[in-house]
Each structure stands twice: as structure tokens, then as C-alpha cells.
Design a protein around this motif. Structure first.
Motif, PDB file in Angstrom:
ATOM      1  N   VAL A 197      -1.576 -13.736  -3.273  1.00  0.00           N
ATOM      2  CA  VAL A 197      -1.209 -12.370  -2.893  1.00  0.00           C
ATOM      3  C   VAL A 197      -0.353 -12.444  -1.636  1.00  0.00           C
ATOM      4  N   LEU A 198       0.800 -11.790  -1.652  1.00  0.00           N
ATOM      5  CA  LEU A 198       1.727 -11.834  -0.518  1.00  0.00           C
ATOM      6  C   LEU A 198       1.886 -10.457   0.101  1.00  0.00           C
ATOM      7  N   TRP A 199       1.874 -10.417   1.439  1.00  0.00           N
ATOM      8  CA  TRP A 199       2.173  -9.196   2.171  1.00  0.00           C
ATOM      9  C   TRP A 199       3.643  -9.187   2.559  1.00  0.00           C
ATOM     10  N   PRO A 200       4.268  -8.013   2.721  1.00  0.00           N
ATOM     11  CA  PRO A 200       5.686  -7.970   3.099  1.00  0.00           C
ATOM     12  C   PRO A 200       5.895  -8.372   4.553  1.00  0.00           C
ATOM     13  N   GLU A 201       7.115  -8.642   4.889  1.00  0.00           N
ATOM     14  CA  GLU A 201       7.480  -9.050   6.252  1.00  0.00           C
ATOM     15  C   GLU A 201       7.009  -8.021   7.282  1.00  0.00           C
TER      16      GLU A 201
ATOM     17  N   LEU B   3      10.213  -1.013  -6.987  1.00  0.00           N
ATOM     18  CA  LEU B   3      11.160  -0.463  -6.023  1.00  0.00           C
ATOM     19  C   LEU B   3      10.384   0.413  -5.059  1.00  0.00           C
ATOM     20  N   GLY B   4      10.402   0.047  -3.784  1.00  0.00           N
ATOM     21  CA  GLY B   4       9.631   0.783  -2.795  1.00  0.00           C
ATOM     22  C   GLY B   4       8.174   0.372  -2.801  1.00  0.00           C
ATOM     23  N   SER B   5       7.305   1.243  -2.304  1.00  0.00           N
ATOM     24  CA  SER B   5       5.879   0.912  -2.198  1.00  0.00           C
ATOM     25  C   SER B   5       5.215   0.942  -3.568  1.00  0.00           C
ATOM     26  N   GLY B   6       4.064   0.280  -3.629  1.00  0.00           N
ATOM     27  CA  GLY B   6       3.326   0.191  -4.885  1.00  0.00           C
ATOM     28  C   GLY B   6       3.045  -1.262  -5.219  1.00  0.00           C
TER      29      GLY B   6
ATOM     30  N   PRO C  41       0.829  -1.218   0.000  1.00  0.00           N
ATOM     31  CA  PRO C  41       0.000   0.000   0.000  1.00  0.00           C
ATOM     32  C   PRO C  41       0.855   1.256   0.000  1.00  0.00           C
ATOM     33  N   PRO C  42       0.306   2.374  -0.493  1.00  0.00           N
ATOM     34  CA  PRO C  42       1.046   3.641  -0.452  1.00  0.00           C
ATOM     35  C   PRO C  42       1.438   4.002   0.983  1.00  0.00           C
ATOM     36  N   VAL C  43       2.608   4.595   1.126  1.00  0.00           N
ATOM     37  CA  VAL C  43       3.145   4.923   2.445  1.00  0.00           C
ATOM     38  C   VAL C  43       2.841   6.380   2.772  1.00  0.00           C
ATOM     39  N   ARG C  44       2.238   6.587   3.946  1.00  0.00           N
ATOM     40  CA  ARG C  44       2.020   7.955   4.433  1.00  0.00           C
ATOM     41  C   ARG C  44       3.277   8.412   5.159  1.00  0.00           C
ATOM     42  N   LYS C  45       3.585   9.685   5.075  1.00  0.00           N
ATOM     43  CA  LYS C  45       4.800  10.216   5.669  1.00  0.00           C
ATOM     44  C   LYS C  45       4.804   9.977   7.183  1.00  0.00           C
ATOM     45  N   GLY C  46       5.851   9.299   7.638  1.00  0.00           N
ATOM     46  CA  GLY C  46       6.011   9.042   9.063  1.00  0.00           C
ATOM     47  C   GLY C  46       5.131   7.934   9.603  1.00  0.00           C
ATOM     48  N   GLN C  47       4.399   7.228   8.739  1.00  0.00           N
ATOM     49  CA  GLN C  47       3.510   6.155   9.199  1.00  0.00           C
ATOM     50  C   GLN C  47       3.699   4.906   8.363  1.00  0.00           C
TER      51      GLN C  47
ATOM     52  N   ALA D 128      11.517   0.733   2.549  1.00  0.00           N
ATOM     53  CA  ALA D 128      11.292   1.988   1.829  1.00  0.00           C
ATOM     54  C   ALA D 128      11.955   1.982   0.455  1.00  0.00           C
ATOM     55  N   MET D 129      13.104   1.291   0.344  1.00  0.00           N
ATOM     56  CA  MET D 129      13.811   1.192  -0.941  1.00  0.00           C
ATOM     57  C   MET D 129      13.990  -0.264  -1.335  1.00  0.00           C
ATOM     58  N   GLY D 130      13.076  -1.115  -0.907  1.00  0.00           N
ATOM     59  CA  GLY D 130      13.173  -2.536  -1.194  1.00  0.00           C
ATOM     60  C   GLY D 130      12.728  -2.870  -2.602  1.00  0.00           C
TER      61      GLY D 130
END
Length: 584
Positions: A288-292, A489-492, A261-267, A472-474
Motif C-alpha cells: 500500500v502506497l501513500w502519495p507524496e 483521477l483525483g482522490s479515491g 482518502p476523501p478530501v474535505r473542502k479546504g483541508q 487534486a487532479m492527479g
């Protein structure tokens, strides 16, 4: 003698030249994703350097200089990943420097063993092939004992080299053997060049002396090793294409997705964010896989309630939910302190509350950042049979003749650092079709390194891996089965359709069956196969007939027997042992 390049390296400025070369090559080759050619060049320099100082009284001082140079280069290569690992960048860099220094000691041991013991073997072939075997065996042992597995090993994990096809047969030991073999061959050639003189045209006829016979055997062994390495690169010329996804007769099209999911700043994304994102993906993906550590649960009841909410409107997909949960540190004292546990559960609509499959808990924790706050698991990964229904463009009868008209897809899983260990899936008694791999890394270089490790594990057991990194940069993508594709790369969030063999071959690969020990036996057998080497027709009796061709190449000519070597002035004869040839 004039200041030739050989004399500059061996006499004038040996410590400076070797030290600078080792530092630069360490920077290029010892990053989190070591590369094949720079690594071979580094090992070549280290071996030649070791042969040079083995009989010198200053060997301890020169070895310390080499240690500092390589450690500094390796630390600089890990600078980006090190500075973001802990709260203090200085502490992170110091930790990487210490680990790099310790790794150098481990890496130098095979060279010491090679220089110390190879002359005890009866055949020249065994002497030449000894270093590659010791090199591969050393890193196999280190990877089983190290808390970070193969992450700090001097082993190439990138698929850019031509020996990657060996993974299903020999695992990473075969790649390490190829690195050691290339380094052994190139260091012998470099040593022959360093010990040469300007009298390259002064050739003499072959004699029957023991020295000429020994040189003849060495040339034959080196040429054989080079031929073997070239032959092992030939299968890489064949381009393995992934399975088609537009047919159902010999493949099973499977949609896979990574929920980011999109990342909110600081959350960080909440459980609701992941559920909303998953609902969007299930129309295109059956897995469908969720991240660690996507979500966090305080206990079993909260976890089951979350899974019950997820089961609504996810259609016929299976969801890999990676989570953290808190459990009592002491099971006999539920009211005591709690520690975190990192797990992965498989959820689908056919389950009832409490029936979800908690398939796996993380076994290897990241030192410092996780090792003090989490509990490692001891349970190996399990297999789960997911019943895959027909795609929208195929009828049920065309898809499967079984009563429920589904095809079984075997799924297993592992989590992030667990992929750094070549034994991650050694307990499985059959080949999985898909590996779920949630991850959360702190830097793009670390994510790339773990992505390469995950692809290697998948190729070793003949499977495919779905890598989903929530850092964040995975990087995230699909690897194995002819695919090596970074999707994000990153969220999305993203989806991809892959093709699985049908009917699926569940037989394990050669490496999955024999393991590291079986590969070691094979490598030792190759080292002892001197009779085969001796009778190779292209390199035995016909060697004299090919001399005129080889003599046309100066570098190869120095490897041929039947020439005089003038070693005067190359080394300081005042130092005991300095007149010993680099080639021994």
C-alpha cells in the motif's frame, strides 16, 4: 514561373508560411506530453527552414521569427500547467515562456551542427545519419544538466508511438534517435519536392558523372534509412500481455494499492485519515502506497510514534509512507533554522519502534516551489526485499519450499520529479520487481506527463511502477510489465492485482547496463556503417531494377538520380547563396 505551391513557400511568403507552420506544430507537439508524429513534422519544418536560410543574409531575422513562433506555441501548449504552478499565473506563464525559449535554442543546435558539419563526412550514409545521432546526444546531455530532467525535452514520452519497445535496450536515446531519423528522412523528401519543377516527366538515362553517382548514393541511403525505420516498428505489432494472476507456478500474484482518502473542502487528509484508509486496503493489497507528502512530522520522535500507530492492524502488508519532516539546516546547530525533507519509509508489522526502513529521500526538487524550502538528498534509491506470503487460495507448500514459505519481492522507490531523469535507477545492481512512486502534482497535464515519465523509467529497467498521485487532479495507476492503466483521477483509494515473474529474473536490462554512453557508441557505429549500407542487396545492385516501380510514385521519383532539375525562379538569384540546393 507561375505561383506554384513550391514558389509560394520558398519565394512569395516563406517567413509567414514557415512561422505559422512552426507555431501550429509547436502547439500540437510541445505539450507536457510531446507526441511523436507532430514532433517529427515540427522538426521537418525547422530543418527545411534552416537549410533554406543558412546562406541568406536575412537568416538572423528569420531565425528570430522562428524562435518567437515556436516559443509562443510551446508556451500555449503548457498554458494549463503553467497557470497553476505558482501563486501568480502571470509569473508561472512567464517562467514557462522563458524555459520554452531556452529549450528552443537547445533544440536548434543539432540542426546548426548538422548543416554546418555533415558535409565533412566522406559517405552519404554518414551525412544522412548524422542528424539523428546529434539529436539524441543533445537531449541526453540536456536531461542530465536540466533541473527538470526530460520534462521540457522535445522527446515523445507517450506509448502511442511504435518505438516504445526500444526502451529496455536503448533507453530514451533510442526514441530520440528515431525522432531525428524520421525528421531527417522526411525533410530530405520535402526538400526534394520543394526543389522540383513541373518537368517531372523529363527523365534522362543514368550517366557515370560524379553528380549522378552522388545522387545515386543519396537515394540509396535515404531508402535504407526508411527501411530501417519501418523494420524498427515491426516489434510493436506484437502485443505484450501482462502476466496472469490466477496461477502461482510461473507468476506471483501481488495486490497493490494507493491510499487516497476523501478530501474535505479546504483541508488535506490527516494522519488518522490515512491510517483508517490503509486498514481498509490491507485485506486486499500486500503493498500500500501513500502519495507524496501525505503527512508531516516535526521530528524523528513524532515520525516513529506515527509508524508505531500504523503498525497496528495492517496485517502482513508493507506500507509505503511518503512524508515531510523538518530537519536542522545546519546539522551542527540543532537549534537553528529548519528545512523540509521529502522522504519515503516502508513500514510493516514485523518491525519494532525505530526499525522502520526510511528507504529514500527526494533528490530533485521542483524549481521555485520546492528548491528554496526543501533539502535535496544525494543518496540513490535502495533495494528492499519484501517476503510475500501465499494467497488465500494456495497452500504454503505450493507457494514456496523455503522455511518461511515466502517469495522475495524486490522493491525500490523514487519520488515524483526524480522520474524525469533517465539515470534515476542507474545505481541499482539488479532489477527491482516493483517501484514505489509517490507524487503530488498541481495539474492533470503535469500528472500525465510525470506518469508517462514513470512508465518510461520502469520499462527502461524492466520493472513495474506503482504511481500514487495525491494532487487534486492527479492520475494514479500501474505501469510496466505490459500494463499501462490509469486507475484513478483525483482522490479515491484503489487496489489492483499484478503478476510478477516467478522465479523473478533480477538481471538488468541492456540499457540499465550500458547507460546513455553505451547507446551513444552504438548510434555512432550505425552512422559509420557505410560499408553495410553499400552492400545491402535490396538497395545496391538491384536499385536500377526497381526504378520503374519507384518512378510510379512522383514523390519518390524526385529522390531518384538521373533527372534534370530546373531551379530557375524558385529563389531570388539576387541574394548571395540563394541558388544553393536545399539538398546540398
Amino acid at each position: 514561373m507561375g505561383d506554384t505551391l513550391q514558389s509560394l513557400i520558398l519565394v512569395k511568403n516563406p517567413t509567414l508560411i514557415f512561422g505559422v507552420s512552426e507555431f501550429l506544430l509547436a502547439v500540437l507537439s510541445l505539450s507536457p506530453t510531446p507526441t511523436f508524429v507532430p514532433l517529427v513534422l515540427l522538426l521537418t519544418i525547422l530543418r527545411v527552414h534552416g537549410m533554406r536560410i543558412s546562406c541568406r543574409s536575412t537568416r538572423v531575422l528569420e531565425l528570430m521569427c522562428s524562435w518567437v513562433a515556436v516559443t509562443a506555441g510551446a508556451s500555449l501548449a503548457h498554458y494549463s500547467s503553467a497557470t497553476n504552478a505558482l501563486s501568480s499565473s502571470l509569473q508561472s506563464f512567464a517562467a514557462v515562456a522563458v524555459m520554452s525559449a531556452a529549450t528552443y535554442v537547445l533544440a536548434i543546435l543539432p540542426f546548426y551542427v548538422d548543416i554546418r558539419f555533415r558535409h565533412k563526412f566522406q559517405t552519404v550514409w554518414a551525412q544522412v545519419a548524422f542528424l539523428p545521432v546529434v539529436w539524441a546526444m543533445t537531449w541526453a546531455i540536456v536531461s542530465h544538466l536540466s533541473p527538470v530532467g526530460r520534462l521540457l525535452n522535445w522527446s515523445p514520452v507517450s506509448s502511442s508511438h511504435p518505438f516504445g519497445w526500444l526502451l529496455p535496450y536503448t533507453g530514451p536515446m533510442g526514441i530520440d534517435w528515431a525522432v531525428g531519423a524520421c525528421a531527417a528522412l522526411s525533410s530530405e523528401v520535402a526538400a526534394a519536392w520543394l526543389m522540383s519543377t513541373d518537368n517531372d516527366e523529363q527523365l534522362v538515362h543514368l550517366s557515370t558523372s560524379s553528380g549522378e553517382a552522388q545522387s545515386n548514393r543519396r537515394s540509396r541511403s535515404l531508402l535504407t534509412l526508411g527501411t530501417l525505420l519501418v523494420a524498427l516498428t515491426l516489434p510493436s505489432l506484437y502485443v505484450g500481455l501482462p502476466a496472469r494472476t490466477d496461477t502461482i507456478f510461473d507468476t506471483s500474484p501481488l495486490g497493490v494499492a494507493c491510499a487516497l482518502p476523501p478530501v474535505r473542502k479546504g483541508q488535506r487528509p490527516t494522519l488518522g485519515d490515512f491510517i483508517t484508509e490503509t486498514k481498509k486496503l490491507t485485506s486486499q493489497a500486500k503493498v500500500v502506497l501513500w502519495p507524496e507528502s501525505a503527512v508531516e512530522f516535526e521530528g524523528q520522535e513524532e515520525r516513529e510514534a506515527a509508524f508505531e500507530e500504523l503498525r497496528k492492524n495492517i496485517q502482513r502488508s508493507v506500507i509505503g509512507v511518503a512524508f515531510d519532516e523538518f530537519v536542522p539546516k545546519d546539522p551542527s546547530n540543532p537549534g537553528g533554522s529548519h528545512m523540509r525533507r521529502n522522504g519515503l519509509a516502508l513500514v510493516h508489522e514485523g518491525q519494532k519502534k525505530g526499525e522502520e526502513v526510511v528507504q529514500y529521500y527526494k533528490r530533485n526538487l521542483v524549481p521555485f516551489t520546492e528548491s528554496f524550502s526543501a533539502i535535496p538528498s544525494t543518496e540513490p534509491p535502495a533495494m528492499y526485499n519484501f517476503e510475500l506470503g501465499p494467497p488465500k487460495w494456495a497452500t504454503k507448500s505450493e507457494w514456496s519450499s523455503t522455511p518461511n514459505h515466502t517469495r522475495p519481492v524486490t522493491i525500490t522507490s523514487s519520488i515524483c520529479l526524480d522520474f524525469a531523469f533517465s539515470s534515476a535507477f542507474s545505481s541499482l545492481d539488479s532489477r527491482p520487481a516493483l517501484i514505489l512512486a509517490p507524487a503530488r502534482t498541481w495539474d492533470s497535464t503535469v500528472s500525465l506527463a510525470m506518469w508517462e515519465q514513470a512508465k518510461s523509467r520502469a520499462n527502461e529497467i524492466g520493472s513495474m511502477v506503482l504511481w500514487c498521485d495525491g494532487g487534486a487532479m492527479g492520475v494514479s495507476g500501474v505501469g510496466g510489465g505490459g500494463i499501462s492503466e490509469i486507475m484513478q483521477l483525483g482522490s479515491g483509494s484503489w487496489t489492483r492485482t499484478i503478476g510478477l515473474q516467478f522465479p523473478f529474473d533480477q538481471r538488468r536490462t541492456v540499457y540499465a547496463v550500458v547507460g546513455d554512453f553505451g547507446v551513444l557508441v552504438l548510434l555512432v557505429a550505425i552512422m559509420g556503417g557505410s560499408s553495410v549500407v553499400w552492400h545491402l542487396p535490396a538497395l545496391s545492385g538491384s536499385l536500377s531494377g526497381s526504378r520503374s516501380v519507384l518512378q510510379a510514385v512522383p514523390l519518390l521519383r524526385r529522390l531518384l538520380p538521373g533527372r534534370q532539375r530546373d531551379q530557375e525562379s524558385l529563389i531570388d538569384v539576387a541574394v548571395p547563396g540563394e541558388r544553393q540546393s536545399l539538398l546540398h
